[in-house]
Scaffold this active site. Structure first.
Site, PDB file in Angstrom:
ATOM      1  N   LYS A 175      30.906 -11.861  -2.432  1.00 36.70           N
ATOM      2  CA  LYS A 175      29.780 -10.682  -1.507  1.00 36.70           C
ATOM      3  C   LYS A 175      28.906 -10.101  -2.330  1.00 36.70           C
ATOM      4  O   LYS A 175      29.022  -9.258  -3.182  1.00 36.70           O
ATOM      5  CB  LYS A 175      30.755  -9.537  -0.858  1.00 36.70           C
ATOM      6  CG  LYS A 175      30.168  -9.088   0.475  1.00 36.70           C
ATOM      7  CD  LYS A 175      28.752  -8.679   0.486  1.00 36.70           C
ATOM      8  CE  LYS A 175      28.693  -7.279  -0.051  1.00 36.70           C
ATOM      9  NZ  LYS A 175      27.254  -6.746  -0.147  1.00 36.70           N
ATOM     10  N   GLY A 228      29.211  -1.522  -9.212  1.00 36.98           N
ATOM     11  CA  GLY A 228      28.315  -1.004  -8.324  1.00 36.98           C
ATOM     12  C   GLY A 228      28.300   0.602  -8.600  1.00 36.98           C
ATOM     13  O   GLY A 228      28.771   0.824  -9.802  1.00 36.98           O
ATOM     14  N   SER A 229      27.939   1.293  -7.553  1.00 37.78           N
ATOM     15  CA  SER A 229      27.942   2.667  -7.858  1.00 37.78           C
ATOM     16  C   SER A 229      29.264   3.360  -7.889  1.00 37.78           C
ATOM     17  O   SER A 229      30.171   2.934  -7.252  1.00 37.78           O
ATOM     18  CB  SER A 229      27.294   3.297  -6.690  1.00 37.78           C
ATOM     19  OG  SER A 229      27.981   3.162  -5.568  1.00 37.78           O
ATOM     20  N   VAL A 232      30.953   4.210  -4.231  1.00 37.26           N
ATOM     21  CA  VAL A 232      31.337   2.967  -3.682  1.00 37.26           C
ATOM     22  C   VAL A 232      32.667   2.692  -4.357  1.00 37.26           C
ATOM     23  O   VAL A 232      33.710   2.288  -3.817  1.00 37.26           O
ATOM     24  CB  VAL A 232      30.519   1.831  -3.188  1.00 37.26           C
ATOM     25  CG1 VAL A 232      31.371   0.832  -2.671  1.00 37.26           C
ATOM     26  CG2 VAL A 232      29.590   2.404  -2.592  1.00 37.26           C
ATOM     27  N   GLY A 233      32.550   2.584  -5.563  1.00 33.44           N
ATOM     28  CA  GLY A 233      33.860   2.209  -6.526  1.00 33.44           C
ATOM     29  C   GLY A 233      35.006   2.984  -6.280  1.00 33.44           C
ATOM     30  O   GLY A 233      36.029   2.657  -6.153  1.00 33.44           O
ATOM     31  N   GLU A 250      33.263  -1.449 -12.372  1.00 36.79           N
ATOM     32  CA  GLU A 250      32.488  -1.253 -13.601  1.00 36.79           C
ATOM     33  C   GLU A 250      31.433  -0.350 -12.640  1.00 36.79           C
ATOM     34  O   GLU A 250      30.505  -0.894 -11.751  1.00 36.79           O
ATOM     35  CB  GLU A 250      32.033  -2.363 -13.849  1.00 36.79           C
ATOM     36  CG  GLU A 250      31.109  -2.189 -15.338  1.00 36.79           C
ATOM     37  CD  GLU A 250      30.041  -1.535 -15.356  1.00 36.79           C
ATOM     38  OE1 GLU A 250      29.726  -0.362 -15.554  1.00 36.79           O
ATOM     39  OE2 GLU A 250      28.898  -2.359 -15.060  1.00 36.79           O
ATOM     40  N   CYS A 284      23.088  -0.553 -15.724  1.00 39.67           N
ATOM     41  CA  CYS A 284      24.064   0.428 -15.932  1.00 39.67           C
ATOM     42  C   CYS A 284      24.184   0.792 -17.436  1.00 39.67           C
ATOM     43  O   CYS A 284      24.792   1.855 -17.789  1.00 39.67           O
ATOM     44  CB  CYS A 284      25.340   0.002 -15.383  1.00 39.67           C
ATOM     45  SG  CYS A 284      25.655  -1.718 -15.922  1.00 39.67           S
ATOM     46  N   GLN A 331      15.682   3.456  -3.244  1.00 45.71           N
ATOM     47  CA  GLN A 331      15.962   3.869  -4.713  1.00 45.71           C
ATOM     48  C   GLN A 331      14.764   4.632  -5.127  1.00 45.71           C
ATOM     49  O   GLN A 331      14.858   5.557  -6.084  1.00 45.71           O
ATOM     50  CB  GLN A 331      16.174   2.516  -5.201  1.00 45.71           C
ATOM     51  CG  GLN A 331      16.618   2.549  -6.856  1.00 45.71           C
ATOM     52  CD  GLN A 331      17.907   3.428  -6.991  1.00 45.71           C
ATOM     53  OE1 GLN A 331      18.694   3.565  -5.871  1.00 45.71           O
ATOM     54  NE2 GLN A 331      18.085   4.186  -8.200  1.00 45.71           N
ATOM     55  N   GLU A 385      23.697   9.471 -12.904  1.00 46.09           N
ATOM     56  CA  GLU A 385      23.140   8.392 -13.025  1.00 46.09           C
ATOM     57  C   GLU A 385      21.872   8.317 -11.978  1.00 46.09           C
ATOM     58  O   GLU A 385      22.125   8.452 -10.703  1.00 46.09           O
ATOM     59  CB  GLU A 385      24.172   7.372 -12.813  1.00 46.09           C
ATOM     60  CG  GLU A 385      23.498   5.847 -13.059  1.00 46.09           C
ATOM     61  CD  GLU A 385      24.402   4.904 -13.036  1.00 46.09           C
ATOM     62  OE1 GLU A 385      25.133   4.732 -12.046  1.00 46.09           O
ATOM     63  OE2 GLU A 385      24.246   3.876 -13.949  1.00 46.09           O
TER      64      GLU A 385
HETATM   65  P1  ADP Z   1      23.832  -0.205  -5.735  1.00 45.94           P
HETATM   66  O1  ADP Z   1      23.668   1.377  -5.693  1.00 45.94           O
HETATM   67  O2  ADP Z   1      23.945  -0.650  -6.910  1.00 45.94           O
HETATM   68  O3  ADP Z   1      23.443  -0.872  -4.780  1.00 45.94           O
HETATM   69  P2  ADP Z   1      26.655   0.087  -4.240  1.00 45.94           P
HETATM   70  O4  ADP Z   1      27.897   0.453  -4.748  1.00 45.94           O
HETATM   71  O5  ADP Z   1      25.816   0.553  -3.245  1.00 45.94           O
HETATM   72  O6  ADP Z   1      25.574  -0.093  -5.491  1.00 45.94           O
HETATM   73  O7  ADP Z   1      26.544  -1.443  -4.086  1.00 45.94           O
HETATM   74  C1  ADP Z   1      27.211  -2.295  -4.767  1.00 45.94           C
HETATM   75  C2  ADP Z   1      27.954  -3.412  -4.017  1.00 45.94           C
HETATM   76  O8  ADP Z   1      28.956  -2.884  -3.314  1.00 45.94           O
HETATM   77  C3  ADP Z   1      27.022  -4.296  -3.022  1.00 45.94           C
HETATM   78  O9  ADP Z   1      27.338  -5.465  -2.835  1.00 45.94           O
HETATM   79  C4  ADP Z   1      27.134  -3.549  -1.683  1.00 45.94           C
HETATM   80  O10 ADP Z   1      26.998  -4.337  -0.653  1.00 45.94           O
HETATM   81  C5  ADP Z   1      28.624  -3.382  -1.898  1.00 45.94           C
HETATM   82  N1  ADP Z   1      29.162  -2.327  -0.989  1.00 45.94           N
HETATM   83  C6  ADP Z   1      28.841  -1.114  -0.543  1.00 45.94           C
HETATM   84  N2  ADP Z   1      29.567  -0.231   0.229  1.00 45.94           N
HETATM   85  C7  ADP Z   1      30.734  -0.946   0.066  1.00 45.94           C
HETATM   86  C8  ADP Z   1      32.116  -0.693   0.693  1.00 45.94           C
HETATM   87  N3  ADP Z   1      32.249   0.420   1.303  1.00 45.94           N
HETATM   88  N4  ADP Z   1      33.050  -1.656   0.499  1.00 45.94           N
HETATM   89  C9  ADP Z   1      32.726  -2.698  -0.418  1.00 45.94           C
HETATM   90  N5  ADP Z   1      31.729  -2.940  -0.880  1.00 45.94           N
HETATM   91  C10 ADP Z   1      30.677  -2.208  -0.618  1.00 45.94           C
END
Ligand code: ADP
Length: 494
Positions: A175, A228-229, A232-233, A250, A284, A331, A385
Site C-alpha cells: 500500500k 511513516g509518521s 500513524v505508526g 520506522e 526522516c 505539508q 519532527e
Molecule cells: P506521512 O506524513 O509521511 O504521509 P503517514 O504516516 O501519514 O506519513 O503515512 C505513511 C503511510 O501510512 C501512507 O502510505 C499512508 O497512506 C499510510 N497510513 C496513514 N494512515 C494509516 C492508518 N491508519 N493505517 C495504516 N496506514 C496508514
C-alpha cells in the site's frame, strides 16, 4: 502513458470495487496531473490479501536463489530506465533530479544486494551438548506481509520492503503513499515484467484510513512493515499488538549534527546545509538540529547563512535548483505553522520562514530555506519532527552537553558529529542514542548494506536494509537432528 491506473491483485490490474479514484499531482505545478488511481477500501484490500495468501505456499517453497532472481532482474530493468523514472519521480514527488536519480539508484543497489542474499541467506550451525546430535538455525518466512510506505522515497523505500520480503519467501500486499502512486505502480509493473508469479506481490492504492487501516487489521496479514509518521505508526503498533501480529516501524527523527570547536567548518557547514535542505527537509534523517559549540558558533552561523543564501528554490527539474517544492499544500501549511511556533517560543528566524508565491512559484508548494537561531532543547521546534526546510542552531559549551542535547528527544534515528578529535569521536559513538551515527559526514545518505533504523521512539527495534533486513520477514527455526539412535535427555544425560 495511460493516465488511469489500477490496483494489481492476483496478477491482474483491477479498479477499486467502488470505482472511486484519487489523483496524483505534480507538487511544483498543480496543473500537471500524473494520473488517477483507485481509492481502495476494505473489500479491495481483502481481495489482495486473499491473492497473497493463495500464492504463499508455492512461493514459500520456491528456492531462495530463484526468488532472489526476480529481484535482481527488477534491479537490472531499473538500471535501464533510471533516467526516465527519475524524471517521472521529480514530477510526482518534487525533489530534484539529482535526488530522484539517487532514489532510483538506491533501489538498484538494494535489488543487487538482496539478490546476493538469495545465495547467502545464512543460518548458523552450533554444537550440540549431546553426542550424535547436530544443531543449526534456518530462516522461515514470516508469512503474508503488508508493506506500507511514505512518499519521500517512492522507489527506494518500497524496495527496502518488497525486496527482502520476496527473497525471504513472504508474499505481500503493498500500500504505497497516496502522494506517489505512479512510481509505485511502475515498480510493481517491473515485477510483473520479470514474470513474478501472480499473487506474490499485490498493489492496493488508497488513503491511509481507507486502505492502510483495513490492511493492517486483516486477519490474513501476518507481518506489517510500516514507514511513516509517529502518529500513524503508534496506531499500527497498537492494532498489531491487539491482533498478535509482527510489525516493524520506522517513524522518523529529530536528527542532530554536532559541531565541535576543532571541526573543519567548511565541511560542517556544507553537511548542515545538505542535511537540512536536501529533499526540502523531507527525509526522516534530515538535520533539524545543529548543536554548535560556543567557540565556533558565530563563525559557523555566518558561513551557514552565506551558503543558504545561494540556494535556489524551484522546480526539481531545473538543474541549478537545490530546494524543490514540498509534497503537498497540507505539508507546506504544517511547516509554516511550525515556523510560527518557533518564533512564539523565542527562537529567532535568521533566514527564510516564508512561502514563495511570486512568478514561477504560483502553482507549487514552495518554501524558503529556514534557519532558526537561539533554539533551545525543550522547544517544540527542537523536539517535534517538522519534515520541511527548517533547521535551528542550539548552543552547547562541551561535548558532554552537546551529546545530552542530541539525546534529549523521543526520537533516535540519525546523528552526526564534526570533529578531528579521536577521543571525542569515540565518546560520541558510545554515548549517542541513535541507530545511525556519522562522524564527519551528514545525517542523510544511508547506504543499503548498512542496517537502517532508529532507537527510542523512531521505531520498535527493527532495522531495514543491511543483512538485518532479513530479520524483518523471517522467523528463526532452531533445528536439532539426533542420530544417536537413543532418546537423549538434554541437561540430564551425562
Ligand atoms: P506521512 O506524513 O509521511 O504521509 P503517514 O504516516 O501519514 O506519513 O503515512 C505513511 C503511510 O501510512 C501512507 O502510505 C499512508 O497512506 C499510510 N497510513 C496513514 N494512515 C494509516 C492508518 N491508519 N493505517 C495504516 N496506514 C496508514
Amino acid at each position: 502513458m495511460d493516465s488511469e491506473h489500477r490496483n494489481y491483485v492476483g496478477g491482474r490490474w483491477v479498479d477499486a470495487a467502488s470505482g472511486r479514484t484519487l489523483t496524483s499531482l505534480n507538487p511544483a505545478d498543480h496543473d500537471d496531473v500524473l494520473g488517477t488511481f483507485p481509492a481502495s477500501a476494505a473489500d479491495d484490500v481483502a481481495r489482495a490479501v486473499e491473492a497473497a495468501r493463495a500464492a504463499y505456499p508455492a512461493w514459500r517453497r520456491t528456492p531462495v536463489p530463484k526468488r532472489a532472481d526476480y529481484v535482481l532482474r527488477v534491479g537490472l530493468i531499473l538500471e535501464q530506465r533510471k533516467e526516465e523514472l527519475a524524471r517521472l519521480m521529480t514530477r510526482e514527488m518534487g525533489k530534484t533530479l539529482r535526488e530522484t536519480r539517487a532514489d532510483v539508484q538506491e533501489g538498484i543497489d538494494f535489488c543487487h544486494y538482496m539478490a546476493g542474499e538469495g545465495r547467502r541467506f545464512f543460518g548458523l550451525t552450533m554444537p550440540a551438548e549431546l553426542p550424535s546430535k547436530f544443531s543449526m538455525t534456518v530462516r522461515h518466512p514470516a508469512g503474508v506481509a503488508a508493506l506500507i510506505t511514505p512518499w519521500n522515497f517512492p522507489i527506494a523505500i518500497p524496495l527496502w520492503k518488497i525486496a527482502p520480503a520476496l527473497v525471504c519467501g513472504c508474499t505481500a500486499v503493498f500500500k504505497p503513499a497516496e502522494d506517489t502512486p505512479l512510481l509505485a505502480t511502475i515498480l510493481v509493473q517491473l515485477f510483473e515484467e520479470v514474470g513474478l508469479p501472480p499473487g506474490v506481490l499485490n498493489l492496493v492504492h488508497g488513503l491511509g484510513e481507507e486502505a492502510g487501516a483495513p490492511l493492517v487489521e486483516h486477519p490474513g496479514i501476518d507481518v506489517v512493515s510500516f514507514t511513516g509518521s509517529r502518529e500513524v505508526g503508534t496506531i499500527v503498533a497498537e492494532v498489531c499488538a491487539r491482533l498478535g501480529k509482527r510489525c516493524s516501524l520506522e517513524l522518523g527523527g529529530k536528527n542532530a549534527l554536532i559541531v565541535m570547536p576543532d571541526a573543519d567548518l567548511d565541511l560542517a557547514v556544507e553537511a548542515a546545509a545538505w542535511g537540512a535542505f536536501a529533499t526540502s527537509g523531507q527525509r526522516c534523517t534530515s538535520t533539524s538540529r545543529l548543536i554548535v559549540t560556543d567557540e565556533v558558533r558565530a563563525e559557523f552561523t555566518r558561513r551557514l547563512l552565506e551558503r543558504v543564501a545561494t540556494m535556489k528554490v524551484g522546480s526539481g527539474l531545473e538543474p541549478d535548483v537545490e530546494l524543490a517544492p514540498l509534497i503537498n499544500a497540507k505539508q507546506k501549511e504544517r511547516v509554516l505553522e511550525y515556523v510560527g511556533v518557533g518564533t512564539q517560543e523565542g527562537a529567532v528566524v535568521l533566514t527564510g520562514g516564508h512561502e514563495l508565491t511570486g512568478p514561477g512559484y504560483e502553482r507549487g508548494n514552495f518554501l524558503e530555506p529556514t534557519v532558526f537561531d537561539n533554539m533551545t532543547p525543550g522547544m517544540r521546534i527542537a523536539q517535534e519532527e517538522i519534515f520541511g526546510p527548517v533547521t535551528g542552531i542550539i548552543a552547547a559549551s562541551t561535548l558532554q552537553e552537546a551529546i545530552e542535547i542530541a539525546n534529549s528527544t523521543e526520537y533516535g534515528l540519525s546523528c552526526a558529529i564534526y570533529t578531528r578529535d579521536i577521543g571525542a569521536t569515540f565518546i560520541a559513538i558510545n554515548e549517542l542514542e541513535f541507530g545511525v551515527v556519522y562522524v564527519n559526514a551528514p545525517t542523510i545518505g544511508a547506504e543499503v548494506q548498512l542496517p537502517f533504523g532508529g532507537m527510542k521512539g523512531t521505531g520498535n527495534g527493527h532495522r531495514e536494509a543491511g543483512p538485518q533486513a532479513l530479520d524483518e520477514f523471517t522467523e528463526w527455526k532452531a533445528v536439532s537432528v539426533d542420530f544417536s539412535g537413543k532418546v537423549q535427555k538434554a541437561q540430564m544425560d551425562e
